[in-house]
Design a protein around this motif. Structure first.
Motif, PDB file in Angstrom:
ATOM      1  N   UNK A   1      36.772  -3.833  18.514  1.00  0.00           N
ATOM      2  CA  UNK A   1      35.601  -2.636  18.531  1.00  0.00           C
ATOM      3  C   UNK A   1      36.024  -1.315  18.743  1.00  0.00           C
ATOM      4  N   UNK A   2      37.319  -1.127  18.864  1.00  0.00           N
ATOM      5  CA  UNK A   2      37.747   0.403  19.054  1.00  0.00           C
ATOM      6  C   UNK A   2      36.939   1.238  17.925  1.00  0.00           C
ATOM      7  N   UNK A   3      36.596   2.216  18.504  1.00  0.00           N
ATOM      8  CA  UNK A   3      36.006   3.321  17.648  1.00  0.00           C
ATOM      9  C   UNK A   3      34.397   2.890  17.538  1.00  0.00           C
TER      10      UNK A   3
ATOM     11  N   UNK B   1      27.182  -4.551  21.048  1.00  0.00           N
ATOM     12  CA  UNK B   1      28.588  -4.945  21.429  1.00  0.00           C
ATOM     13  C   UNK B   1      28.510  -5.115  22.981  1.00  0.00           C
ATOM     14  N   UNK B   2      28.569  -6.579  23.365  1.00  0.00           N
ATOM     15  CA  UNK B   2      28.651  -6.973  24.613  1.00  0.00           C
ATOM     16  C   UNK B   2      29.796  -7.036  25.469  1.00  0.00           C
ATOM     17  N   UNK B   3      30.831  -7.159  24.900  1.00  0.00           N
ATOM     18  CA  UNK B   3      32.195  -7.043  25.604  1.00  0.00           C
ATOM     19  C   UNK B   3      33.220  -6.308  24.675  1.00  0.00           C
TER      20      UNK B   3
ATOM     21  N   UNK C   1      28.439   1.428  21.329  1.00  0.00           N
ATOM     22  CA  UNK C   1      27.649   0.068  22.047  1.00  0.00           C
ATOM     23  C   UNK C   1      26.810  -0.552  21.056  1.00  0.00           C
ATOM     24  N   UNK C   2      25.836   0.059  20.138  1.00  0.00           N
ATOM     25  CA  UNK C   2      25.223  -0.389  19.463  1.00  0.00           C
ATOM     26  C   UNK C   2      25.507   0.302  17.828  1.00  0.00           C
TER      27      UNK C   2
END
Length: 136
Positions: free
Chosen positions: A114-116, A107-109, A119-120
């Motif tokens: 993407x809550x929760x 996840x770049x932004x 990052x990967x």
């Protein structure tokens, strides 16, 4: 309520189950449900599912494009993602080989979508087409 438009993907009901476990009501609907019918259901989001098709297959399924005018957030998964890209002028290409198996999502932004999530994340991929360029 979140509406899931079914393009024949193998994980449509898994998606429904996960949404329900997270406390969201969801309904699986045929991919060609009319925008008027969707509007009457008043969903807070729409998911276009994956499916066994290529956006370049003759008679590939397409949703009622007026759903994009309803002002409801729409998430495309697999085929749904590729369809959105194609409909809005992105570049979708046939991959030189199919990709099937686990992959790492980075996840770049950050966004509410993407809550929760970390990052990967490990995710599953199963596709032969790829979106090479997103539409505006």
């Amino acid at each position: 309520m979140i509406a899931i438009l079914d393009f024949g993907g193998q994980y449509v009901f898994n998606t429904k189950r996960v949404l329900n476990e997270l406390g969201y009501e969801s309904k699986v609907l045929p991919f060609n449900v009319s925008s008027k019918s969707l509007e009457k259901l008043d969903p807070c989001g729409i998911i276009l599912s994956g499916g066994p098709y290529s956006v370049y297959t003759r008679n590939a399924p397409v949703c009622d494009t007026r759903i994009f005018e309803l002002g409801i957030p729409i998430l495309g998964l697999c085929y749904g993602h590729q369809l959105i890209a194609k409909l809005f002028g992105g570049i979708v290409r046939r991959s030189s080989k199919g990709e099937f198996g686990f992959s790492i999502l980075e996840i770049k932004k950050r966004s509410k979508l993407f809550h929760g999530l970390e990052h990967r994340e490990i995710c599953w991929m199963s596709h032969s087409d790829v979106v090479e360029e997103l539409p505006n």
